[in-house]
Design a protein around this motif. Structure first.
Motif, PDB file in Angstrom:
ATOM      1  N   THR A  85       0.926  -1.189   0.071  1.00 41.72           N
ATOM      2  CA  THR A  85      -0.161   0.029   0.125  1.00 41.72           C
ATOM      3  C   THR A  85       0.938   1.325  -0.065  1.00 41.72           C
ATOM      4  N   MET A  86       2.025   1.460   0.846  1.00 35.64           N
ATOM      5  CA  MET A  86       2.958   2.556   0.856  1.00 35.64           C
ATOM      6  C   MET A  86       3.759   2.588  -0.392  1.00 35.64           C
ATOM      7  N   ALA A  87       3.827   1.507  -1.099  1.00 31.79           N
ATOM      8  CA  ALA A  87       4.457   1.926  -2.395  1.00 31.79           C
ATOM      9  C   ALA A  87       3.858   2.196  -3.350  1.00 31.79           C
ATOM     10  N   GLU A  88       2.446   1.953  -3.368  1.00 33.69           N
ATOM     11  CA  GLU A  88       1.165   2.425  -4.341  1.00 33.69           C
ATOM     12  C   GLU A  88       0.977   3.742  -4.130  1.00 33.69           C
ATOM     13  N   VAL A  89       0.501   4.255  -3.038  1.00 29.96           N
ATOM     14  CA  VAL A  89      -0.054   5.472  -2.651  1.00 29.96           C
ATOM     15  C   VAL A  89       1.217   6.491  -2.197  1.00 29.96           C
ATOM     16  N   GLY A  90       2.226   5.878  -1.698  1.00 29.54           N
ATOM     17  CA  GLY A  90       3.229   6.904  -1.226  1.00 29.54           C
ATOM     18  C   GLY A  90       3.239   6.986   0.112  1.00 29.54           C
ATOM     19  N   GLY A  91       4.385   6.948   1.024  1.00 35.09           N
ATOM     20  CA  GLY A  91       4.405   6.717   2.289  1.00 35.09           C
ATOM     21  C   GLY A  91       4.036   8.167   2.884  1.00 35.09           C
ATOM     22  N   ASP A  92       3.747   9.068   2.398  1.00 36.66           N
ATOM     23  CA  ASP A  92       3.331  10.472   3.086  1.00 36.66           C
ATOM     24  C   ASP A  92       1.854  10.776   2.778  1.00 36.66           C
ATOM     25  N   ALA A  93       1.052   9.585   1.979  1.00 36.55           N
ATOM     26  CA  ALA A  93      -0.081  10.052   1.848  1.00 36.55           C
ATOM     27  C   ALA A  93      -0.746  10.266   3.029  1.00 36.55           C
ATOM     28  N   PRO A  94      -1.914  10.974   3.110  1.00 37.85           N
ATOM     29  CA  PRO A  94      -2.732  11.240   4.322  1.00 37.85           C
ATOM     30  C   PRO A  94      -3.684  10.161   4.831  1.00 37.85           C
ATOM     31  N   GLY A  95      -4.020   9.451   3.749  1.00 41.99           N
ATOM     32  CA  GLY A  95      -4.560   8.200   4.313  1.00 41.99           C
ATOM     33  C   GLY A  95      -3.741   7.174   4.868  1.00 41.99           C
ATOM     34  N   THR A  96      -2.650   7.139   5.022  1.00 39.42           N
ATOM     35  CA  THR A  96      -1.878   6.107   5.579  1.00 39.42           C
ATOM     36  C   THR A  96      -1.658   6.602   7.254  1.00 39.42           C
ATOM     37  N   ALA A  97      -2.071   7.658   7.658  1.00 39.87           N
ATOM     38  CA  ALA A  97      -2.139   7.708   9.097  1.00 39.87           C
ATOM     39  C   ALA A  97      -3.313   6.960   9.615  1.00 39.87           C
ATOM     40  N   LEU A  98      -3.225   6.575  10.851  1.00 42.82           N
ATOM     41  CA  LEU A  98      -4.191   5.601  11.347  1.00 42.82           C
ATOM     42  C   LEU A  98      -5.562   6.512  11.997  1.00 42.82           C
ATOM     43  N   SER A  99      -5.272   7.482  12.236  1.00 46.69           N
ATOM     44  CA  SER A  99      -6.480   8.377  12.691  1.00 46.69           C
ATOM     45  C   SER A  99      -6.542   9.265  11.575  1.00 46.69           C
ATOM     46  N   THR A 100      -7.935   9.449  11.089  1.00 47.49           N
ATOM     47  CA  THR A 100      -8.090  10.515  10.027  1.00 47.49           C
ATOM     48  C   THR A 100      -9.474  11.395  10.134  1.00 47.49           C
ATOM     49  N   ASP A 101      -9.466  12.416   9.496  1.00 49.86           N
ATOM     50  CA  ASP A 101     -10.705  13.233   9.927  1.00 49.86           C
ATOM     51  C   ASP A 101     -11.692  12.988   8.697  1.00 49.86           C
ATOM     52  N   GLY A 102     -11.450  11.805   7.858  1.00 45.55           N
ATOM     53  CA  GLY A 102     -12.249  11.666   6.818  1.00 45.55           C
ATOM     54  C   GLY A 102     -13.193  10.680   7.262  1.00 45.55           C
ATOM     55  N   GLY A 103     -13.755   9.748   6.183  1.00 46.74           N
ATOM     56  CA  GLY A 103     -14.987   8.492   6.455  1.00 46.74           C
ATOM     57  C   GLY A 103     -14.237   7.516   6.885  1.00 46.74           C
ATOM     58  N   TYR A 104     -15.146   6.635   6.970  1.00 47.94           N
ATOM     59  CA  TYR A 104     -14.577   5.104   7.249  1.00 47.94           C
ATOM     60  C   TYR A 104     -14.160   4.294   5.977  1.00 47.94           C
ATOM     61  N   GLU A 105     -12.932   4.027   5.871  1.00 47.25           N
ATOM     62  CA  GLU A 105     -12.338   3.237   4.828  1.00 47.25           C
ATOM     63  C   GLU A 105     -12.348   1.897   5.229  1.00 47.25           C
ATOM     64  N   LEU A 106     -13.298   0.937   4.913  1.00 55.58           N
ATOM     65  CA  LEU A 106     -13.495  -0.287   5.268  1.00 55.58           C
ATOM     66  C   LEU A 106     -12.242  -1.093   4.571  1.00 55.58           C
ATOM     67  N   GLY A 107     -11.908  -1.805   5.291  1.00 61.34           N
ATOM     68  CA  GLY A 107     -10.698  -2.750   4.726  1.00 61.34           C
ATOM     69  C   GLY A 107      -9.514  -2.349   4.506  1.00 61.34           C
ATOM     70  N   SER A 108      -8.802  -1.343   4.834  1.00 60.17           N
ATOM     71  CA  SER A 108      -7.694  -0.687   4.183  1.00 60.17           C
ATOM     72  C   SER A 108      -6.621  -1.413   5.117  1.00 60.17           C
TER      73      SER A 108
END
Length: 634
Positions: free
Chosen positions: A388-411
């Motif tokens: 996942t890190m390789a595909e989206v980038g290690g600094d992608a916001p979605g790679t934080a555990l706690s996010t202010d977005g919606g529920y990303e099932l199955g990540s």
């Protein structure tokens, strides 16, 4: 819940009709006073997915009295809500998505004014249902769920294993239950509940609550089933299933339901469940829900499993005949502590459910099946994180555990990075200290919502010893920042040493490992997942013939084979894919296979279009929505 799909895509009761064995003993869970969970009021605990204003007026208890109409595909009846309102509160706001409201009264039958607001289609938020309280503390809502309620999947007899009777199951997570239950549909607003459900004979009904007595024969070809959940749960955990199902006991408090033709295989597959419950209790304390039963649903169920209290829902696709996929059972059982006992208050903190549960699952697997299997399964999780890190980038916001977005099932982030966070903490502070801390976390926050900030604070107060250890743990970086921290406790590199050597041998010389059939399922998956991405038709044919890939009874391995075959435009696999996608509705398998076909352009898209035209209506709304996005080129 067991993960839904591939990391990248998801990142951005009574006797049954032919009962073989008596159902679990009916018990009464009623208490003189119902437990009321707190409402969190900190800014990070505000749930953007609900219209509710629980600090003004909140639901504490839901009583359902519903009739199931299989011909019309409707659930209808009443929901009676207990309301706790602040002084001076004039109204309460509920969540609704397509509910058809007939009228609303108070406990004395007095009509109450209400209004359904503007519908928000995006994300399934629905519309606010605002009710004027006029002093009422009890609301009685007469209503009907829409025929296309996203939480409910009505199956024709042809979609079941028995092919004789229809079937119904619900799936509430994350915010789907507002399509069939008028309540405040937020994980931070925990509620007790009870239900009376009527269904046509000879169908049985099970729910995520304790069955009360024997079913009542209504004399009109229908029976009524009654259930109680006396412990406050997040409303997404209210669940039901109805169909031709039998029960088999496993242990004194464990058992499994399934269709008659499936029950024997299901019982054999989950035979270790009682042992798992005992192992879990030794780790993190008492199992607090009474019974732990499961139901193996028809293959249209969109997830691997769903941790509904006292009645875990399972996909039949996990049945392999050798219990090699029983990490699924361990995962859903672990949710009885992380997720059900202590729940994320908002979906942006879903790792508190899934990451903690995935860590706990691995500890149960270690206790029941041994350290080697646990380490191998951990290594597969770690590979998911790296991919996942390789595909989206290690600094992608979605790679934080706690996010202010919606529920990303199955990540792979919420599940696997969350698990490796706890694994890393355990390695640094030691297992004894870590286990004592996690056990007190469950004890001190039982039946309550929680946030990432609360989790971090509790670690700092009750676990961390000194500034040096705090610095070594990198807690805030793990929870709130993107990427994978440098202190990650990597899996044992020797876990797959033999398999990795076999991958190298195949890559360099085309040598197919003779020991493959003796490997564990995790080892077989590791081998297949690491083969060269580009393979010829002859190579694929040889792999299939030698390893028996197309004939495997393990659907995890079958999926990897089909994915690999499609990526290489292997025509002999197309009928296999057609059959698989026509039989299975689990989104983890379905969506990625359609994605591969779509990615293969002129070769794959006509195949995808042809298959989806005949399978779409058989998929659950969750699976269907994911594939719709694929087919729309999103």
């Amino acid at each position: 819940m067991r993960r839904l799909a591939a990391p990248l895509a998801l990142l951005l009761a009574s006797t049954a009709c032919t009962t073989m064995e008596a159902a679990p003993p009916a018990t009464s869970a009623l208490q003189p006073e119902r437990m009321i969970s707190p409402i969190l009021t900190s800014p990070e605990a505000v749930d953007a997915s609900t219209y509710a204003e629980p600090q003004v007026a909140r639901v504490t208890h839901v009583a359902l009295d519903l009739d199931l109409d299989f011909a019309a595909r409707r659930a209808s009846g009443t929901a009676t809500l207990d309301v706790l309102a602040a002084s001076g509160a004039n109204e309460i706001v509920l969540d609704s998505n397509g509910l058809e409201i007939a009228r609303i009264t108070d406990g004395a039958g007095r009509e109450l004014a209400y209004e359904i607001g503007n519908m928000v289609e995006e994300g399934g938020k629905g519309a606010p249902l605002t009710i004027q309280l006029d002093g009422a503390t009890t609301l009685r809502i007469e209503y009907r769920a829409p025929a296309d309620a996203s939480a409910l999947q009505w199956l024709s007899p042809e979609q079941t294993a028995g092919k004789v009777h229809p079937f119904l199951f619900s799936q509430g997570q994350a915010i789907l239950n507002r399509t069939w239950i008028p309540t405040q549909d937020s994980p931070g607003i925990r509620q007790t509940w009870e239900a009376r459900i009527t269904a046509p004979k000879p169908l049985d009904v099970v729910m995520s609550g304790v069955r009360q007595g024997e079913p009542e024969d209504l004399g009109n070809g229908r029976r009524a089933f009654t259930f109680v959940m006396d412990k406050p749960v997040p409303p997404y955990l209210i669940a039901l299933a109805a169909g031709d199902i039998d029960f088999r006991a496993i242990g004194p408090r464990t058992g499994v339901w399934a269709e008659p033709s499936v029950i024997a295989r299901a019982r054999a597959e989950v035979a270790d469940t009682e042992e798992m419950v005992v192992a879990a209790e030794k780790l993190y304390g008492e199992y607090r829900w009474g019974r732990y039963d499961m139901i193996v649903l028809p293959p249209a169920f969109p997830y691997g499993g769903m941790e509904n209290p006292v009645m875990t829902f399972l996909t039949p696709t996990f049945i392999a005949g050798d219990r090699s996929n029983n990490g699924l059972v361990a995962h859903e059982l672990a949710h009885s502590w992380s997720g059900n006992l202590v729940t994320n208050a908002v979906w942006g903190d879903s790792w508190l459910n899934e990451g903690v549960t995935t860590y706990f699952e691995n500890r149960i697997v270690e206790a029941v099946y041994g350290k080697k299997r646990a380490e191998q399964e951990a290594a597969l999780m770690y590979a998911n994180i790296l991919d996942t890190m390789a595909e989206v980038g290690g600094d992608a916001p979605g790679t934080a555990l706690s996010t202010d977005g919606g529920y990303e099932l199955g990540s792979a982030i919420a599940y696997d990075k969350g698990a490796f966070f706890l694994r890393t903490v355990e390695r640094i502070v030691g297992r004894t200290r870590f286990d004592a801390w996690l056990r007190q976390w469950f004890d001190n926050h039982a039946f309550q919502p929680a946030t990432s900030e609360m989790f971090h604070k509790d670690m700092m107060v009750n676990l961390v010893q000194g500034e040096a250890e705090a610095e070594a743990l990198m807690l805030r970086q793990w929870i709130f920042e993107p990427g994978l921290p440098s202190n990650v406790a990597k899996p044992d590199p020797a876990a797959f040493a033999e398999v990795d050597r076999a991958v190298t041998a195949y890559t360099s010389a085309g040598t197919i490992p003779a020991a493959y059939s003796d490997w564990t399922a995790a080892e077989q998956m590791r081998f297949l997942d690491n083969l060269p991405k580009e393979l010829t038709a002859d190579q694929l044919a040889a792999l299939d013939a030698t390893l028996g890939l197309s004939g495997t009874g393990n659907n995890e391995i079958r999926f990897l084979w089909l994915e690999m075959a499609l990526e290489n435009r292997y025509d002999p696999a197309v009928p296999q894919v057609d059959a698989f996608l026509s039989e299975v509705g689990r989104a983890k398998f379905v969506r990625p296979l359609f994605q591969v076909l779509w990615n293969e352009g002129e070769w794959g898209r006509p195949i995808a279009t042809r298959i989806y035209a005949k399978t779409r209506d058989s998929y659950h709304a969750v699976t269907r929505a994911g594939v719709d996005r694929v087919m729309d080129g999103e």
